[in-house]
Write a protein that holds these residues in place. Structure first.
Motif, PDB file in Angstrom:
ATOM      1  N   ASP A   9       0.716  -1.171  -0.003  1.00 42.83           N
ATOM      2  CA  ASP A   9      -0.128   0.178  -0.082  1.00 42.83           C
ATOM      3  C   ASP A   9       0.904   1.191  -0.099  1.00 42.83           C
ATOM      4  N   VAL A  10       1.867   1.229   0.701  1.00 44.14           N
ATOM      5  CA  VAL A  10       2.893   2.304   0.787  1.00 44.14           C
ATOM      6  C   VAL A  10       4.376   1.827   0.557  1.00 44.14           C
ATOM      7  N   GLY A  11       5.280   2.814   0.281  1.00 43.51           N
ATOM      8  CA  GLY A  11       6.743   2.426   0.330  1.00 43.51           C
ATOM      9  C   GLY A  11       7.304   1.725   1.571  1.00 43.51           C
ATOM     10  N   VAL A  12       8.258   0.797   1.223  1.00 44.28           N
ATOM     11  CA  VAL A  12       8.721   0.219   2.338  1.00 44.28           C
ATOM     12  C   VAL A  12       9.402   1.220   3.464  1.00 44.28           C
ATOM     13  N   GLY A  13       9.876   2.121   3.084  1.00 49.32           N
ATOM     14  CA  GLY A  13      10.619   3.299   3.719  1.00 49.32           C
ATOM     15  C   GLY A  13       9.600   4.039   4.606  1.00 49.32           C
ATOM     16  N   ASP A  14       8.373   4.181   4.534  1.00 49.09           N
ATOM     17  CA  ASP A  14       7.432   4.812   4.994  1.00 49.09           C
ATOM     18  C   ASP A  14       7.108   3.878   6.590  1.00 49.09           C
ATOM     19  N   SER A  15       6.821   4.935   7.658  1.00 49.52           N
ATOM     20  CA  SER A  15       6.812   4.199   8.811  1.00 49.52           C
ATOM     21  C   SER A  15       5.545   4.920   9.671  1.00 49.52           C
ATOM     22  N   GLU A  16       5.581   6.214   9.271  1.00 51.62           N
ATOM     23  CA  GLU A  16       4.395   6.754  10.226  1.00 51.62           C
ATOM     24  C   GLU A  16       3.168   6.467   9.339  1.00 51.62           C
ATOM     25  N   GLY A  17       3.069   6.873   8.002  1.00 49.50           N
ATOM     26  CA  GLY A  17       1.939   6.594   7.374  1.00 49.50           C
ATOM     27  C   GLY A  17       1.760   5.510   6.583  1.00 49.50           C
ATOM     28  N   ALA A  18       2.279   4.206   7.117  1.00 45.32           N
ATOM     29  CA  ALA A  18       1.925   2.901   6.577  1.00 45.32           C
ATOM     30  C   ALA A  18       0.612   2.546   7.026  1.00 45.32           C
ATOM     31  N   LEU A  19      -0.081   1.915   6.049  1.00 45.58           N
ATOM     32  CA  LEU A  19      -1.365   1.406   6.250  1.00 45.58           C
ATOM     33  C   LEU A  19      -1.296  -0.110   6.785  1.00 45.58           C
ATOM     34  N   ALA A  20      -2.228  -0.380   7.301  1.00 45.28           N
ATOM     35  CA  ALA A  20      -2.589  -1.583   7.995  1.00 45.28           C
ATOM     36  C   ALA A  20      -2.678  -2.737   6.933  1.00 45.28           C
ATOM     37  N   PRO A  21      -1.887  -3.967   7.273  1.00 46.77           N
ATOM     38  CA  PRO A  21      -1.805  -4.697   6.212  1.00 46.77           C
ATOM     39  C   PRO A  21      -3.149  -5.716   6.047  1.00 46.77           C
ATOM     40  N   PRO A  22      -3.524  -6.139   5.116  1.00 44.46           N
ATOM     41  CA  PRO A  22      -4.732  -6.933   4.897  1.00 44.46           C
ATOM     42  C   PRO A  22      -4.888  -8.038   5.748  1.00 44.46           C
ATOM     43  N   TRP A  23      -5.738  -8.009   6.660  1.00 43.91           N
ATOM     44  CA  TRP A  23      -6.290  -9.146   7.295  1.00 43.91           C
ATOM     45  C   TRP A  23      -7.538  -9.959   7.038  1.00 43.91           C
ATOM     46  N   GLY A  24      -7.931  -9.766   5.933  1.00 46.55           N
ATOM     47  CA  GLY A  24      -9.049 -10.205   5.290  1.00 46.55           C
ATOM     48  C   GLY A  24      -9.196 -11.720   5.107  1.00 46.55           C
ATOM     49  N   LEU A  86       2.859 -22.218  17.258  1.00 51.58           N
ATOM     50  CA  LEU A  86       2.111 -21.809  16.263  1.00 51.58           C
ATOM     51  C   LEU A  86       0.931 -22.548  15.999  1.00 51.58           C
ATOM     52  N   ASP A  87       0.792 -23.898  16.381  1.00 48.26           N
ATOM     53  CA  ASP A  87      -0.512 -24.697  16.133  1.00 48.26           C
ATOM     54  C   ASP A  87      -1.631 -23.966  16.874  1.00 48.26           C
ATOM     55  N   ILE A  88      -1.293 -23.727  18.088  1.00 51.54           N
ATOM     56  CA  ILE A  88      -2.117 -22.925  18.798  1.00 51.54           C
ATOM     57  C   ILE A  88      -2.731 -21.974  18.385  1.00 51.54           C
ATOM     58  N   LEU A  89      -1.756 -20.838  17.858  1.00 50.42           N
ATOM     59  CA  LEU A  89      -2.286 -19.474  17.336  1.00 50.42           C
ATOM     60  C   LEU A  89      -3.126 -19.846  15.931  1.00 50.42           C
ATOM     61  N   ARG A  90      -2.812 -20.722  15.204  1.00 52.00           N
ATOM     62  CA  ARG A  90      -3.744 -21.005  13.990  1.00 52.00           C
ATOM     63  C   ARG A  90      -5.089 -21.541  14.289  1.00 52.00           C
ATOM     64  N   GLY A  91      -5.222 -22.083  15.532  1.00 51.68           N
ATOM     65  CA  GLY A  91      -6.662 -22.480  15.889  1.00 51.68           C
ATOM     66  C   GLY A  91      -7.318 -21.702  16.407  1.00 51.68           C
ATOM     67  N   ARG A  92      -6.713 -20.299  16.719  1.00 51.55           N
ATOM     68  CA  ARG A  92      -7.334 -19.027  17.173  1.00 51.55           C
ATOM     69  C   ARG A  92      -7.999 -18.232  15.995  1.00 51.55           C
ATOM     70  N   GLY A  93      -7.629 -18.847  14.796  1.00 52.26           N
ATOM     71  CA  GLY A  93      -8.397 -17.990  13.572  1.00 52.26           C
ATOM     72  C   GLY A  93      -7.607 -16.668  13.326  1.00 52.26           C
ATOM     73  N   GLU A  94      -8.201 -15.777  12.662  1.00 56.45           N
ATOM     74  CA  GLU A  94      -7.660 -14.642  12.144  1.00 56.45           C
ATOM     75  C   GLU A  94      -7.047 -13.817  13.279  1.00 56.45           C
ATOM     76  N   ARG A  95      -7.739 -13.874  14.628  1.00 54.78           N
ATOM     77  CA  ARG A  95      -7.152 -13.286  15.860  1.00 54.78           C
ATOM     78  C   ARG A  95      -5.669 -13.463  16.275  1.00 54.78           C
ATOM     79  N   GLY A  96      -5.753 -14.894  16.077  1.00 51.89           N
ATOM     80  CA  GLY A  96      -4.476 -15.627  16.388  1.00 51.89           C
ATOM     81  C   GLY A  96      -3.244 -15.121  15.283  1.00 51.89           C
ATOM     82  N   LEU A  97      -3.780 -15.012  14.126  1.00 55.73           N
ATOM     83  CA  LEU A  97      -2.869 -14.608  13.012  1.00 55.73           C
ATOM     84  C   LEU A  97      -2.339 -13.057  13.340  1.00 55.73           C
TER      85      LEU A  97
END
Length: 917
Positions: A9-24, A86-97
């Protein structure tokens, strides 16, 4: 990795204005596939212990999950723990990811960037949603605090390691210096040994050559004699040959004319004399003469050649003789030097013998002086024993007189009661005669009561009777008396009456002790004590004008026994100070109802004599130097103590029972001393401290205690005559030293040798060290922070400063001291609690101590053992003993000393704090 890159969504060098990564949902499985693709790499670099706190804050795992990941025995490796997380987090769904990715942003931003294609911004969106900014702040504070704790622990470990490294470096440098010195000494020793061997070999060769030359010289002399004899014989033969040759020549010249005539005659008669036989005879004769002459000349030539060779050999022999004479002269010079050195050594030997004889005479003088001192000591002990016997007899006489006084007072009181009853009856009947045979002039007597007399004689005539302080008896003479109630102790106080209608203690009953305080349990209704304001739950604070000659007694520091005894002389209602303490009284009652309650008192005493079983069961057999924890001073309503014998090392309880109280034990001590003195007198043997019953002779201190630190004395005795009696119990206080304790050895003559041996192993430097003595001037000797090694000389002597000892202690090491037993009290006043070790000798002459002595004799050590054992008994500190059966060799003794030091460091130090004034 063969995976498709996500659109940024933005350049790698951006830090403050970086958009949230897609968790869809469309990217959920793809991102987990990316994680699974680098699972082997993630499990190697992830540390579950770092991730679980954040994951718990995000509420994607709970405590059970965290415990399973971190502490499960089925997951011994960190890789397996990371995989399970990692197995426990995968079982927690998107929230775990999402929580897992945010944790990667915090701790592994490179992996986060590699997986998502976004620059790590260290966001906490889940925590902000759940906890808000406060939760995030709290989490960050917790993380900072953990990091600070880890940093502090690491710094402490670093300091300890650096200290150990410095110590090890010092030890290593010291060891290297010692090794270098030893190596140089070994090299020098090897060089000297080689020089000595070479000199020895050269000397052997010289001796062999000298012997060979002597043999050759003797052979040469023999050959010279033979050659001379042979030369003389040859010369004689030459002379003979010369004379014979001259004779032959003369005969030849003399025969020349006859030969010519013969020749002419032969020529004339040639036909008849010219035969070949005649001619041959003449030729043969001529040839023989020629051969003889030639042989003689050859023989002369041979003799001349032999003479020349003999002369050359003689010159060689003369040169050899001259060389041997030079060597003989050098050997003579060396022998003279050796003789001079031998004379010097003999002179030194005679000097040492004279010094040894002088030391022997001095030792004999010291021994005679010591024997004289022992005789004087024995005489003083016998005098003391006789005085002690007289004192005991006086006490027994006083006891008998007190019994008689008590009996007369009881009789007088009985008569007074009878007289009052008769007067009342006479007033009622107005003219009735006396019924009980008692006249007004008092000439007839009335028999005493079959209960008062029995209680009196049971308490006073038996061995278990109680001696009462004389100062309390002086109070009885100033007022009429009244016996105590029959419910009191039949062994102690019923025989001593209290003032009639004066003591207010009959109206109350008390409970408690020095641990809980003294409380009023019951008050008689309408009594003067109730009018003074006393009621149930009142705590007694202070009593004035008690048995201490008009002084004050702090009752909350008194034992239950002393408080009960003192209240019998409470006469003035205003002299008792009290307050209502319902909370403390309720707490004491709850303790009384508990089955584990053992008493309201609590203090420790050191037993100074062997106590057999006395009193009611269960009786406790206490031995010399045992430590007792007294918990009840009015056990079963009597003046006897319930206590527990504790382990001197750990202060843990061992065995419980009853022992005599202080006054009763003091009486037993006097009886024991008298019995021992009588046994000594009967058996005609020397009074020995090592008898079957051991007694520690310690006098009591002044009643005016001096406070030492936060320690406040416990009043646990019924007697005020401190200065006149030997004490059966010494009040002690357990002290647990947090730092390493210094060590003092007895006999002190072994200290230097023991310290040198204990410091020799390299690993000993981590546990032990010593203080080098310093020169102490005369003006500094009175300083309490200076401990002198020898205080008899007037010029500057050696000593150890308390700062030096503290420096060794601060290094976490035991300071091995060369101080004597007399310095222990000074160390205790400086709050240094030394480990005092008494080493028992293996035999009566101390032969096993020989390797540890530095120029001292065994007899001197044995004398020091006897002197210091007497000093050890008076120490206000419990010492430990290495018995003779605990070691056989010097190495075993050193091992036993090390083990004793380590064991005593973990042990409790029992100190008589009230003696450190």
């Amino acid at each position: 990795m063969g995976l498709s890159e996500w659109p940024l969504d933005v350049g790698v060098g951006d830090s403050e204005g970086a958009l949230a990564p897609p968790w869809g949902e469309e990217h959920y499985e793809e991102l987990w596939e990316r994680v699974e693709g680098v699972r082997h790499k993630l499990t190697r670099i992830l540390n579950p212990a770092k991730l679980t706190p954040y994951l718990r804050q995000c509420k994607v795992i709970d405590e059970q999950d965290e415990d399973e990941v971190l502490n499960s025995t089925q997951l011994p490796l960190r890789i397996s723990k990371a995989g399970r997380l990692l197995d426990i987090l995968r079982g927690r769904g998107e929230r775990g990811l999402q929580a897992f990715m945010e944790s990667l942003e915090f701790y592994h931003p490179e992996q986060y960037t590699h997986l998502t294609g976004h620059q790590a911004t260290q966001r906490c969106s889940i925590m902000l949603d759940e906890e808000g900014p406060e939760g995030l702040t709290q989490f960050l504070l917790l993380e900072v605090r953990k990091l600070q704790d880890q940093l502090r622990v690491n710094r402490v470990c670093e300091r300890r390691l650096s200290q150990r490294c410095r110590v090890a470096e010092d030890e290593r440098s010291r060891a290297e210096r010692k090794v270098q010195e030893l190596r140089q000494e070994c090299i020098q020793l090897e060089r000297l040994r080689q020089d000595w061997e070479a000199g020895a070999r050269e000397l052997g060769r010289l001796k062999e050559r000298h012997l060979e030359q002597a043999v050759k010289y003797s052979h040469a002399l023999e050959e010279q004699r033979k050659t001379s004899t042979q030369e003389k014989e040859l010369l004689k033969q030459v002379e003979q040959l010369k004379s014979r040759l001259m004779e032959v020549e003369r005969s030849a010249n003399a025969d020349a004319t006859p030969m010519a005539s013969v020749k002419r005659a032969s020529l004339v008669r040639e036909p008849e004399d010219s035969t070949p036989a005649g001619q041959n005879a003449v030729l043969q004769c001529t040839n023989m003469l020629r051969e003889r002459i030639t042989g003689t000349r050859a023989l002369l030539d041979i003799l001349q050649q032999d003479r020349r060779e003999a002369a050359e050999q003689r010159q060689e022999l003369c040169g050899t003789i001259l060389r041997l004479q030079g060597e003989l002269e050098s050997a003579e010079v060396a022998r003279e030097k050796l003789e001079a050195h031998t004379e010097q050594l003999q002179l030194k030997l005679r000097t040492l013998q004279l010094d040894w004889e002088t030391e022997q005479k001095r030792c004999m003088s010291y021994f005679n002086q010591i024997m004289e001192l022992e005789r004087e000591r024995d005489q003083a002990l016998r005098s003391r024993d006789s005085l002690q016997l007289e004192f005991t007899d006086c006490l027994l006489d006083k006891n008998r007189l007190r019994k008689h006084i008590a009996e007369l007072q009881s009789s007088q009181e009985q008569l007074q009661r009878e007289l009052e009853r008769e007067k009342e009856k006479s007033r009622e009947q107005s003219s009735a005669p006396c019924r009980h045979g008692l006249s007004l002039n008092g000439q007839e007597t009335v028999p005493l009561d079959e209960d008062t007399e029995s209680a009196f004689w049971d308490s006073c005539s038996s061995l278990h009777s109680q001696l009462f302080p004389p100062d309390l008896m002086n109070l009885l003479s100033a007022s009429p008396s009244k016996p105590l109630p029959a419910s009191e102790d039949s062994e102690c106080l019923p025989a001593v009456p209290a003032p009639k209608n004066v003591s207010l203690a009959d109206d109350i009953t008390i409970i408690g002790g020095n641990r809980t305080g003294i409380f009023v349990q019951t008050v008689r209704a309408g009594s003067p004590a109730e009018r003074c304001g006393l009621k149930e739950g009142s705590e007694l604070l202070e009593l004035e004008q008690a048995q201490f000659a008009g002084g004050q007694m702090v009752l909350n520091k008194c034992t239950g026994e002393v408080a009960h005894f003192s209240l019998q002389w409470w006469t003035d209602p205003a002299s008792l100070k009290h307050r209502l303490n319902e909370e403390g009284y309720s707490r004491l009652n709850s303790e009384l109802s508990s089955p584990s309650f053992t008493g309201a008192d609590s203090f420790y005493v050191r037993v100074n004599l062997d106590l057999c079983s006395h009193g009611d069961l269960p009786c406790l057999h206490a031995s010399y130097n045992d430590i007792l924890h007294v918990t009840d001073t009015r056990y079963n309503g009597k003046y006897q103590w319930r206590c527990t014998c504790v382990d001197t090392l750990s202060a843990k309880p061992l065995q419980a029972g009853a022992v005599p109280n202080y006054n009763r034990a003091q009486q037993l001590l006097l009886v024991k001393l008298r019995t021992m003195a009588l046994q000594q007198k009967d058996s005609k043997k020397k009074f020995g401290r090592k008898a079957s019953d051991r007694v520690r002779l310690v006098k009591a201190l002044s009643p005016y205690y001096q406070r030492t630190g936060s320690f406040y004395p416990v009043l646990y005795t019924l007697s005020n005559r401190y200065e006149e009696h030997l004490i059966p119990y010494s009040l002690v206080q357990p002290v647990r030293a947090e730092s390493r304790r210094p060590v003092v050895f007895s006999p002190s003559l072994l200290s230097r040798g023991l310290i040198e041996r204990l410091l020799q192993p390299a690993e000993s430097g981590l546990h032990f060290n010593t203080c080098q003595p310093e020169l102490i001037s005369v003006g500094e000797r009175e300083d309490k922070g200076v401990f002198l090694l020898n205080s008899t000389a007037s010029d500057p002597t050696l000593g150890i400063r308390v700062q030096s000892i503290q420096e060794v202690i601060n290094q976490d090491k035991h300071c091995l001291l060369e101080l004597g037993v007399s310095s222990v009290e000074s160390l205790l006043r400086q709050e240094l609690y030394p480990i005092v070790i008494l080493i028992k000798p293996k035999d009566k002459k101390g032969r096993k101590f020989r390797k540890l002595l530095s120029g001292r004799g065994e007899q001197e050590v044995m004398e020091a053992v006897q002197v210091e054992e007497l000093q050890l008994e008076t120490l206000p500190l419990l010492y430990c003993t290495l018995e003779a059966n605990m070691w056989n060799t010097t190495e075993e003794l050193l091992k036993a000393v090390r083990n004793t030091i380590y064991r005593q460091q973990r042990a409790v130090a029992w100190v008589e704090v009230d003696r450190l004034q």
